[in-house]
Design a protein around this motif. Structure first.
Motif, short mmCIF file in Angstrom:
data_model
loop_
_atom_site.label_atom_id
_atom_site.label_comp_id
_atom_site.label_asym_id
_atom_site.label_seq_id
_atom_site.Cartn_x
_atom_site.Cartn_y
_atom_site.Cartn_z
N THR A 128 0.83 -1.12 -0.05
CA THR A 128 -0.05 0.15 -0.01
C THR A 128 1.09 1.26 -0.02
N VAL A 129 1.95 1.22 0.81
CA VAL A 129 2.82 2.34 0.68
C VAL A 129 3.51 2.66 -0.66
N LYS A 130 3.82 1.33 -1.29
CA LYS A 130 4.75 1.68 -2.47
C LYS A 130 3.68 2.31 -3.47
N LEU A 131 2.29 1.72 -3.40
CA LEU A 131 1.30 2.10 -4.26
C LEU A 131 1.30 3.52 -3.93
N SER A 132 1.20 4.25 -2.75
CA SER A 132 0.92 5.46 -2.44
C SER A 132 2.07 6.32 -3.05
N LYS A 133 3.23 5.85 -2.93
CA LYS A 133 4.47 6.76 -3.35
C LYS A 133 4.33 6.79 -4.96
N GLY A 134 3.75 5.57 -5.35
CA GLY A 134 3.78 5.56 -6.99
C GLY A 134 2.61 6.46 -7.54
N VAL A 135 1.41 6.73 -6.52
CA VAL A 135 0.61 7.47 -6.85
C VAL A 135 1.03 9.00 -6.80
N ILE A 136 1.76 9.39 -5.84
CA ILE A 136 2.40 10.56 -5.87
C ILE A 136 3.13 11.14 -6.99
N ASP A 137 4.18 10.09 -7.40
CA ASP A 137 4.84 10.38 -8.70
C ASP A 137 3.92 10.48 -10.02
N HIS A 138 2.81 9.98 -9.98
CA HIS A 138 1.99 10.20 -11.20
C HIS A 138 1.22 11.35 -10.90
N VAL A 139 0.77 11.70 -9.97
CA VAL A 139 -0.29 12.92 -9.74
C VAL A 139 0.81 14.15 -9.83
N LYS A 140 2.21 14.15 -9.55
CA LYS A 140 2.88 15.03 -9.82
C LYS A 140 3.30 15.37 -11.25
N ALA A 141 3.33 14.34 -12.12
CA ALA A 141 3.41 14.31 -13.39
C ALA A 141 2.24 15.08 -13.98
N VAL A 159 -0.04 16.78 -12.58
CA VAL A 159 -0.33 18.26 -12.38
C VAL A 159 0.68 19.08 -13.48
N ASP A 160 2.03 18.71 -13.64
CA ASP A 160 2.70 19.27 -14.58
C ASP A 160 1.92 19.43 -16.03
N LEU A 161 1.36 18.31 -16.38
CA LEU A 161 0.74 18.29 -17.54
C LEU A 161 -0.84 19.22 -17.48
N ASN A 162 -1.09 19.37 -16.45
CA ASN A 162 -2.30 20.38 -16.07
C ASN A 162 -3.42 19.38 -16.23
N ARG A 163 -3.33 18.04 -16.02
CA ARG A 163 -4.50 17.36 -16.07
C ARG A 163 -5.08 17.28 -14.57
N LEU A 164 -4.37 17.51 -13.61
CA LEU A 164 -4.87 17.59 -12.06
C LEU A 164 -4.48 18.72 -11.41
N ARG A 165 -5.23 18.93 -10.48
CA ARG A 165 -4.83 20.19 -9.62
C ARG A 165 -3.98 20.07 -8.34
N PRO A 187 0.10 2.74 -14.35
CA PRO A 187 1.06 2.89 -15.75
C PRO A 187 1.27 4.37 -15.46
N ALA A 188 2.23 4.61 -16.38
CA ALA A 188 2.76 5.91 -16.61
C ALA A 188 2.00 6.84 -17.41
N PRO A 189 1.67 8.00 -16.78
CA PRO A 189 0.59 8.86 -17.49
C PRO A 189 1.18 9.18 -18.94
N VAL A 190 0.08 9.23 -19.74
CA VAL A 190 0.52 9.50 -21.26
C VAL A 190 -0.31 11.09 -21.65
N PRO A 191 0.37 11.96 -21.93
CA PRO A 191 -0.39 13.05 -22.29
C PRO A 191 -1.36 12.97 -23.35
N LYS A 192 -2.39 14.01 -23.49
CA LYS A 192 -3.34 13.76 -24.33
C LYS A 192 -2.59 14.32 -25.84
N LYS A 193 -3.15 14.04 -26.85
CA LYS A 193 -2.65 14.47 -28.24
C LYS A 193 -2.78 16.10 -28.27
N ASP A 194 -3.78 16.88 -27.85
CA ASP A 194 -3.98 18.09 -27.88
C ASP A 194 -3.05 19.10 -27.17
N GLN A 195 -2.19 18.09 -26.11
CA GLN A 195 -1.34 19.02 -25.22
C GLN A 195 0.22 18.76 -25.90
#
Length: 491
Positions: A198-211, A213-219, A482-490
């Motif tokens: 669960t801790v590993k999953l949460s750490k992976g989620v934070i990395d994904h959320v950061k990515a 956020v950088d892609l402006n898909r999350l706040r 899975p690694a986040p994939v940016p949308k085509k219009d970005q």
């Protein structure tokens, strides 16, 4: 003078025979074994193959000192029980009871111990006295004429056998307690593994959320929420480590060792051969050492009752006597003596022995009923635990696992209705169910331990019997996002 020498010689021969009759004891006081000894509570048998894995054990015990014994570095359930039976300090103290019972057997064989010698010398004076030192000597020994010796030995044999069964009772209790502690360690390790996932999953989620956020898909607020989830998981991880430390301490206490460098290898899901009530009840009546010890307590009480009845009039005291009086006359004869059973015929002792015998019979019935109740309760708990485990393996976990796979697939396809928090929620639900599944397996292992204690067979608790059904395969924990994939219009 010749007459005196002959009399002394005859008196000496009689004295030696009387002393030999009362003092001679067997060369080996423990030459005869008890009439019925308890069978070994644990036999070395190979565990059947389970899911392609065989529970092998070397059955090696290495003890460096009496205070800090050390065993194998990797314990299987079978090795843990063997080590506990050899090194548990409580068992070592209980086994000393055997010496008291053996001493009682020696007493029963050598009774009435020794003959009684009476020597009397008197000074005599008077006008017709020719011998101024008169003597009177006698040697007597108790003679049992009503078979008291055999009743006493029967009681001693029964007491020794009862003691052996009582020791076996404690050995079974230690074996079952050891397997309970062993299963608790396995359970806490698995729970800790789920928390680590669960801790590993949460750490992976934070990395994904950061990515994202950088892609402006999350706040940025979503990143804060994910961080709080990680902190909560880390707090539970510490609690799991503390619970594992307590479980390992309990196992060390059962093993009787201070060495904490060991690891355990075992499985919590081990189906029992059968759930037939009649089979286990019959096994409990035949194998439970506490029931057998109560049966020999009945034999002991019955022998003591017969001894009291046979001894109610007392015993005769018989032996040779010699007297040399003041006129130098010699008297050689036989002396008889004994109590006069007028006032006390040991009626109270007989009544107490009868009550002890009746209580021993009642104890046998009580322990037999308790054994049946223990089997009934263990089977009821086992049935409920099996249903609990089956609900997870047949419905809950497969459905949640499929939901995790579907959500991951939608997330990989950049479905607009699926975000990382939703995927995280589904995976957390699966991990929570997987954690509860470990609770169900632990309950199943404790139910097997209850059944093993009910029939006094630790092999049931560790799966040394061929299982009736193959246990279901362990379901895997969810994979990382899975690694986040940016949308085509970005860009």
């Amino acid at each position: 003078m010749r007459l005196h020498i002959g009399l002394v010689a005859r008196l000496g021969s009689i004295t030696l025979l009387a002393c030999a009759a009362g003092c001679i004891s067997p060369r080996d006081p423990f030459a005869s074994e008890p009439r019925s000894l308890p069978p070994p509570i644990f036999t070395e048998r190979r565990a059947p193959e389970n899911n392609g894995k065989s529970a092998e054990s070397k059955h090696e015990v290495v003890q460096t000192s009496a205070s800090t014994p050390t065993g194998p570095q990797v314990y299987t359930p079978e090795e843990a029980i063997h080590f506990a039976l050899q090194n548990n300090p409580m068992l070592q103290a209980v086994r000393e009871q055997r010496g008291f019972a053996q001493g009682g057997l020696v007493i029963a064989r050598t009774y009435p111990h020794n003959p009684i010698a009476s020597l009397r010398t008197s000074g005599v004076s008077g006008p017709q006295v020719t011998n101024y030192v008169a003597q009177a000597h006698s040697i007597t020994i108790d003679v049992e004429l009503r078979g008291q010796r055999f009743f006493r030995q029967d009681a001693a044999y029964a007491a020794l056998t009862r003691t052996e069964w009582e020791i076996a009772t404690q050995e079974v209790a230690v074996a079952v307690s050891t397997i309970r502690a062993f299963n608790t360690v396995v359970y806490r390790q698995r729970k800790l593994e789920v928390l680590e996932d669960t801790v590993k999953l949460s750490k992976g989620v934070i990395d994904h959320v950061k990515a994202l956020v950088d892609l402006n898909r999350l706040r940025p607020a979503d990143l804060i929420v994910a961080g709080t989830e990680l902190d909560a998981d880390r707090a539970q991880l510490g609690q799991g480590m503390a619970a594992l430390a307590v479980a390992r301490a309990d196992l060390r206490r059962q093993l009787g060792t201070l060495d904490d460098s060991f690891t355990v290898r075992g499985d919590l899901d081990l189906p029992v051969p059968t759930t037939d009530y009649d089979v286990y009840v019959e096994a409990a009546r035949e194998k439970r050492p506490d029931v057998q010890s109560r049966k020999f307590a009945v034999t002991e009480a019955q022998a003591k009752l017969r001894l009291q009845v046979a001894d109610r009039y007392g015993n005769l005291s018989i032996g040779p006597s010699y007297e040399y009086n003041e006129t130098k006359s010699n008297f050689i004869g036989l002396q008889l003596g004994g109590p006069i059973p007028v006032i006390n015929r040991k009626t109270g002792e007989i009544i107490q022995a009868q009550a002890t015998y009746a209580r021993a019979l009642a104890d046998v019935r009580q322990y037999e009923i308790q054994a049946e109740q223990d089997v009934q309760a263990a089977l009821a708990r086992l049935t409920a635990a099996q249903a609990w485990v089956k609900s997870y393996t047949a419905e809950v976990l497969p459905h949640l696992l499929q939901a995790v796979r579907d959500m991951n697939l939608l997330f990989e396809k950049n479905d607009p209705g699926v975000d990382v928090l939703k995927v995280l929620g589904v995976q957390r639900n699966y991990l929570r169910a997987f954690d509860n599944y470990q609770d169900a397996l632990y309950e199943l292992s404790q139910a097997r331990a209850d059944l093993a204690a009910a029939i006094a067979d630790p092999a049931v608790a560790i799966g040394l019997y061929a299982p009736s059904t193959k246990p279901p395969a362990q379901l895997p924990p969810p994979k990382p996002l899975p690694a986040p994939v940016p949308k085509k219009d970005q860009p």
